[in-house]
Design an enzyme around this catalytic site. Sequence first.
Site, mmCIF file in Angstrom:
data_model
loop_
_atom_site.group_PDB
_atom_site.id
_atom_site.type_symbol
_atom_site.label_atom_id
_atom_site.label_comp_id
_atom_site.label_asym_id
_atom_site.label_seq_id
_atom_site.Cartn_x
_atom_site.Cartn_y
_atom_site.Cartn_z
ATOM 1 N N LYS A 106 0.822 -1.217 0.000
ATOM 2 C CA LYS A 106 0.000 0.000 0.000
ATOM 3 C C LYS A 106 0.853 1.263 0.000
ATOM 4 C CE LYS A 106 -0.442 -0.212 5.025
ATOM 5 N NZ LYS A 106 0.312 -1.466 5.151
ATOM 6 N N VAL A 133 -5.335 -2.997 -0.283
ATOM 7 C CA VAL A 133 -6.391 -2.393 0.537
ATOM 8 C C VAL A 133 -7.285 -3.497 1.082
ATOM 9 C CG1 VAL A 133 -8.371 -0.830 0.574
ATOM 10 C CG2 VAL A 133 -6.404 -0.300 -0.877
ATOM 11 N N GLY A 188 -0.987 -9.943 18.549
ATOM 12 C CA GLY A 188 -0.300 -9.792 17.278
ATOM 13 C C GLY A 188 -1.001 -8.886 16.286
ATOM 14 N N ASP A 202 -1.900 4.195 8.156
ATOM 15 C CA ASP A 202 -2.200 2.998 7.359
ATOM 16 C C ASP A 202 -3.516 3.177 6.596
ATOM 17 O OD1 ASP A 202 -1.883 -0.088 6.874
ATOM 18 O OD2 ASP A 202 -3.898 0.136 7.715
ATOM 19 N N LYS A 206 -4.629 3.674 2.301
ATOM 20 C CA LYS A 206 -5.645 2.843 1.647
ATOM 21 C C LYS A 206 -6.762 3.695 1.035
ATOM 22 C CE LYS A 206 -4.580 -1.017 4.706
ATOM 23 N NZ LYS A 206 -4.986 -1.777 5.919
#
Length: 428
Positions: A106, A133, A188, A202, A206
């Site tokens: 991305k 995405v 995680g 992030d 996208k």
Amino acid sequence: MKNVSIALLGCGTVGKGVVELLKMNGALIEEQLDTHLAIKYILVRNVDKYKDARLPETIHVTDDFADIINDDDVEIVIEVMGSADFAKICIEECFRKGKSVVSANKDVIADYGIPLLKLAHEHGADFQFEASVAGGIPVVRPMYSSLNSNKIEEIIGIMNGTTNFILTGMTDRELSYEEALAEAQAKGYAEADPTNDISGYDAARKIAILATLGFHSYVTFTDVSVEGIERITKDDIMHAKAMGYRIKLLAVARQEDDGISLAVHPAFIRKDHPLANVGDAYNAVYVRGNCVGDVMFYGQGAGALPTASAVVSDVMNVIQHVNNDMTGKRPYLWRNAEIKDAGEIKTPYYIRMIAANAPGVLSSISGIFARHAISIRSLIQKDETKELAEIVILVDSSANGVVKTALEEIKELPCIDCLCGAVRLIEV
């Protein structure tokens, strides 16, 4: 049966998922394409680390990109490295050699997607990036294929599983932000340094990709106004629930007559809206077209096999293009975007503050809002102590810049102990 050799750049979570998926579903893929897919190379930083990785013996693990770029048998390169600069260089070299590329990166696509698409087109290669995405959710291709008869008016998405997991924990189990983040890291979902997720970067990359495709406009990550969830508290969550809302980190892109607005921020959204009920680490993208109306894409936004599903689907699409002599021939329509200034974007707001529990306080606050032509929709005052009161205000749709200016003035009032938060409302 035709044979196609593939090179895989990177062997982390997604790379290993691609290897596993081809092992699981290779026969099904061959049946659909009449083609056998074989990974010939995997590029890694340190070959020694993969001596005991139990990869198929037919795969050559290398740390030299020249092995791949100079092998004419390799027709398709899958890039899942994660790094931006080196990945961009590799992708460009692949196109110049006529090799098609499938990427899940991305960062590269949000910053360099249009130039890379143009380069691929010039050299008769395909560039596919469904996995960039929302992991395994098919949303990239619909933007330029299934929905391309529409003018896309709005894209709203929960596009980061980490922040959605945190906010779900705060909402459903009344965890504090710190407790929910620690749990996300333990499971995680969040990195040791979670900044890229919780600060909204992030999701911003996208939404830049989807807006580029959906609006046919040249949009990059730097065009997106970004705000994370770091300041969301249990009190904000509680007030949202009491008023019939849930708080989500939303990526929002709108195409209007006066330009395109792009933003990532926490937002109140009605609890009966489909996006409000997307929980844990799941992702969803809500799209409005001028003919199709509202559609939503929902599923696992990350993980080895879900993301590998999107990657291998792109590989299959490239092979179909090769078989039909369509590789690199799809035309792209891009125009320079008129990006609206973040301060001009209008939304309603939820505002919470702690103020002196005394006469004249509410009139001082409402007076500042009135001077800035901000209309108060509702106001609730709760006594905290004899000296202090909590005040929760909803204001009608107003320009972000105007609201921020008014709040700066309110914060300077002697009667204000703490301006605790201001969160946008999304009304869809």
